[in-house]
Scaffold this active site. Structure first.
Site, PDB file in Angstrom:
ATOM      1  N   GLN A   1      -4.200  -5.065   6.915  1.00 27.75           N
ATOM      2  CA  GLN A   1      -5.189  -5.982   6.335  1.00 27.75           C
ATOM      3  C   GLN A   1      -5.134  -7.355   6.977  1.00 27.75           C
ATOM      4  OE1 GLN A   1      -7.571  -5.387   4.121  1.00 27.75           O
ATOM      5  NE2 GLN A   1      -6.958  -3.347   3.464  1.00 27.75           N
TER       6      GLN A   1
ATOM      7  N   CYS B   1      -4.730   2.466  -3.687  1.00 25.22           N
ATOM      8  CA  CYS B   1      -3.466   2.962  -3.112  1.00 25.22           C
ATOM      9  C   CYS B   1      -2.316   2.002  -3.358  1.00 25.22           C
ATOM     10  CB  CYS B   1      -3.596   3.246  -1.619  1.00 25.22           C
ATOM     11  SG  CYS B   1      -4.818   4.492  -1.230  1.00 25.22           S
TER      12      CYS B   1
ATOM     13  N   ASP C   1       3.469  -4.295   7.966  1.00 23.44           N
ATOM     14  CA  ASP C   1       2.189  -3.604   7.809  1.00 23.44           C
ATOM     15  C   ASP C   1       1.083  -4.656   7.942  1.00 23.44           C
ATOM     16  OD1 ASP C   1      -0.142  -2.439   6.971  1.00 23.44           O
ATOM     17  OD2 ASP C   1       0.626  -1.745   5.036  1.00 23.44           O
TER      18      ASP C   1
ATOM     19  N   HIS D   1       0.867  -1.180   0.000  1.00 22.23           N
ATOM     20  CA  HIS D   1       0.000   0.000   0.000  1.00 22.23           C
ATOM     21  C   HIS D   1       0.908   1.236   0.000  1.00 22.23           C
ATOM     22  CE1 HIS D   1      -2.800   2.957   1.799  1.00 22.23           C
ATOM     23  NE2 HIS D   1      -3.777   2.141   1.474  1.00 22.23           N
TER      24      HIS D   1
ATOM     25  N   LYS E   1     -10.158  -1.142  10.323  1.00 18.83           N
ATOM     26  CA  LYS E   1     -10.399  -2.339   9.502  1.00 18.83           C
ATOM     27  C   LYS E   1     -10.641  -3.555  10.395  1.00 18.83           C
ATOM     28  CE  LYS E   1      -7.170  -0.537   6.122  1.00 18.83           C
ATOM     29  NZ  LYS E   1      -7.792  -0.008   4.918  1.00 18.83           N
TER      30      LYS E   1
HETATM   31  N1  PMP Z   1      -1.661  -0.724   4.558  1.00 19.27           N
HETATM   32  C1  PMP Z   1      -2.587  -1.501   4.009  1.00 19.27           C
HETATM   33  C2  PMP Z   1      -2.220  -2.888   3.554  1.00 19.27           C
HETATM   34  C3  PMP Z   1      -3.885  -1.010   3.837  1.00 19.27           C
HETATM   35  O1  PMP Z   1      -4.811  -1.771   3.253  1.00 19.27           O
HETATM   36  C4  PMP Z   1      -4.197   0.301   4.287  1.00 19.27           C
HETATM   37  C5  PMP Z   1      -5.590   0.862   4.163  1.00 19.27           C
HETATM   38  N2  PMP Z   1      -6.181   0.695   2.904  1.00 19.27           N
HETATM   39  C6  PMP Z   1      -3.191   1.057   4.866  1.00 19.27           C
HETATM   40  C7  PMP Z   1      -1.937   0.501   4.987  1.00 19.27           C
HETATM   41  C8  PMP Z   1      -3.417   2.445   5.324  1.00 19.27           C
HETATM   42  O2  PMP Z   1      -4.283   2.509   6.394  1.00 19.27           O
HETATM   43  P1  PMP Z   1      -4.884   3.881   6.902  1.00 19.27           P
HETATM   44  O3  PMP Z   1      -5.364   4.613   5.685  1.00 19.27           O
HETATM   45  O4  PMP Z   1      -5.994   3.444   7.778  1.00 19.27           O
HETATM   46  O5  PMP Z   1      -3.812   4.608   7.620  1.00 19.27           O
END
Ligand code: PMP
Length: 411
Positions: free
Chosen positions: A205, A367, A202, A125, A228
């Site tokens: 997910q 993203c 990270d 991401h 999430k």
């Molecule tokens: N890493 C991953 C794998 C994600 O899916 C997301 C959210 N789509 C994020 C980071 C970023 O999370 P946040 O926007 O809640 O900070």
């Protein structure tokens, strides 16, 4: 394990139990973007605001004691949830993005030098890529990408192409938000440690789909956000090994993160306070604790079994849609989510037609622009599932996709 009682779970989510503003029934397949919230989480936050809300870690008033106890109880919930050794290793942040930026700006700036390698993957991401790009640019370090297999897994035979002895940091997702890929985090953290690199995971997910264990993985840092995981937005956790947190400079300066301030200099508090400047999102931290306990009470064995079944059923049924391509690994190698394209249909048009039927999915690059460049498509449609989803939700999706093909004159 006793299977999850999905009907009983759904009854705990107000948004799933009433019609949408447009009168349709919601089929929610967008938990990868953000998950819905059960009543226990909403109630815990409401209870905080209605009965004991005040500022935290300030003085010894009755309310101050109650709220501080609740916030620190959430920290303990998160410690147990991640199997961290000590509560001082659990830092509250504004979310996944904030946690990753904190590591990049503090540990990163203090430890990454010109010529060092930062290893990551094209699966990431933007939140686990852009902070490292910024750090690399600032320090003169080099970003390297672990090679992937054709089905979007990390190629474990070629990790040494990025994990060289110049590598100081590995930043890796535990679950791709697009492909659902579940890299072997333990093996990757071991490989990073073997070349002297620090690992950052990270888990944004991953945490709603599989049990997380930072000590089993041996990772140095791990981040996730509450939203999430059926919790509120605006709050997340950064886990860091205590010895690293002790050695790291703070990020933001302000109240709470100091032990003593002189007019011209300051001394830092111990972790976690050292990294928690200012008033935190108090009600949201309480909501995060409630979410963590709620997920644990479902039971990991049952939750993971449900997730595997949904992943298998989703992939099996998507095959029935002519011209549909699912990206990423086989069902048994992924969490319950899938991104796909349908020949001749723009992701945006599919989204519009699904949305009209009350089906919430997400379309776009999610993203992950570099990953979409690799896949050779500008956008995909993603169905991402959670504990409240049933096979019937997948059936709805398939029916809607087949109907969309007719509407778009593809069939
Ligand atoms: N890493 C991953 C794998 C994600 O899916 C997301 C959210 N789509 C994020 C980071 C970023 O999370 P946040 O926007 O809640 O900070």
């Amino acid at each position: 394990p006793t299977p999850l009682d999905v009907d009983a779970i759904r009854a705990q989510f107000p948004i799933l139990c009433k019609p949408l503003p447009n009168g349709k029934t919601l089929t929610y397949l967008d938990s990868g973007a953000t998950a819905q919230k059960p009543t226990v989480v909403l109630d815990a936050m409401r209870d905080c605001f209605e009965t004991y809300y005040s500022n935290v870690h300030r003085g010894k008033s009755t309310l101050g004691r109650l709220v501080t106890k609740a916030v620190e109880a959430s920290r303990e919930d998160c410690r147990r949830f991640l199997n961290a050794a000590d509560v001082s290793e659990i830092l509250f942040t504004a979310g996944t993005t904030a946690g990753l930026n904190l590591v990049a700006q503090t540990w990163g700036r203090a430890n990454i030098c010109e010529g060092d390698v930062i290893a990551t993957t094209v699966l990431e991401h933007h939140a686990n890529l852009v902070p490292w790009q910024m750090l690399a640019k600032e320090t003169g370090a080099e970003l390297r990408f672990l090679p992937l297999t054709d089905d979007g897994r990390v190629d474990m035979d070629r990790v040494d192409e990025a994990l060289t002895d110049r590598c100081k940091l590995l930043a890796i997702t535990a679950c791709s938000n697009v492909l659902g890929t579940l890299p072997d985090v333990k093996a990757l953290c071991d490989a990073a440690r073997a070349v002297g690199a620090v690992s950052v995971v990270d888990a944004a997910q991953f945490v709603p789909h599989r049990r997380t264990d930072v000590r089993a993985w041996g990772c140095d840092f791990l981040v996730f956000g509450a939203h999430k995981l059926y919790g509120p937005t605006g709050v997340g956790v950064l886990y860091g090994k205590r010895e690293l947190l002790d050695a790291m400079p703070p990020w933001q300066g302000g109240g709470n993160m100091i032990s003593r301030v002189f007019a011209d200099r300051s001394e830092w508090a111990e972790p976690p306070a050292k990294f928690e400047a200012g008033t935190p999102p108090i009600g949201e931290i309480v909501g995060l604790g409630a979410a963590v306990r709620w997920v644990e009470d479902l039971g990991w064995e049952a939750l993971e079994a449900h997730d595997r079944e949904l992943a298998a059923y989703l992939l099996e049924r998507l095959e029935e849609v002519p011209g549909l391509t699912v990206y990423g690994p086989a069902a048994n190698e992924r969490a319950a989510l899938a991104s796909f394209t349908v020949d001749g249909a723009a992701a945006e048009d599919l989204n519009f037609l699904l949305d009209k039927r009350g089906i919430a999915v997400r379309h776009g690059h999610h993203c992950t622009m570099p990953l979409h460049d690799l896949l050779g498509v500008p956008a995909t449609t993603r169905a991402s599932l959670g504990v409240y989803n049933r096979a019937a939700d997948v059936d709805e999706l398939i029916e809607a996709l087949l109907a969309a093909r007719i509407r778009l004159r593809l069939a």
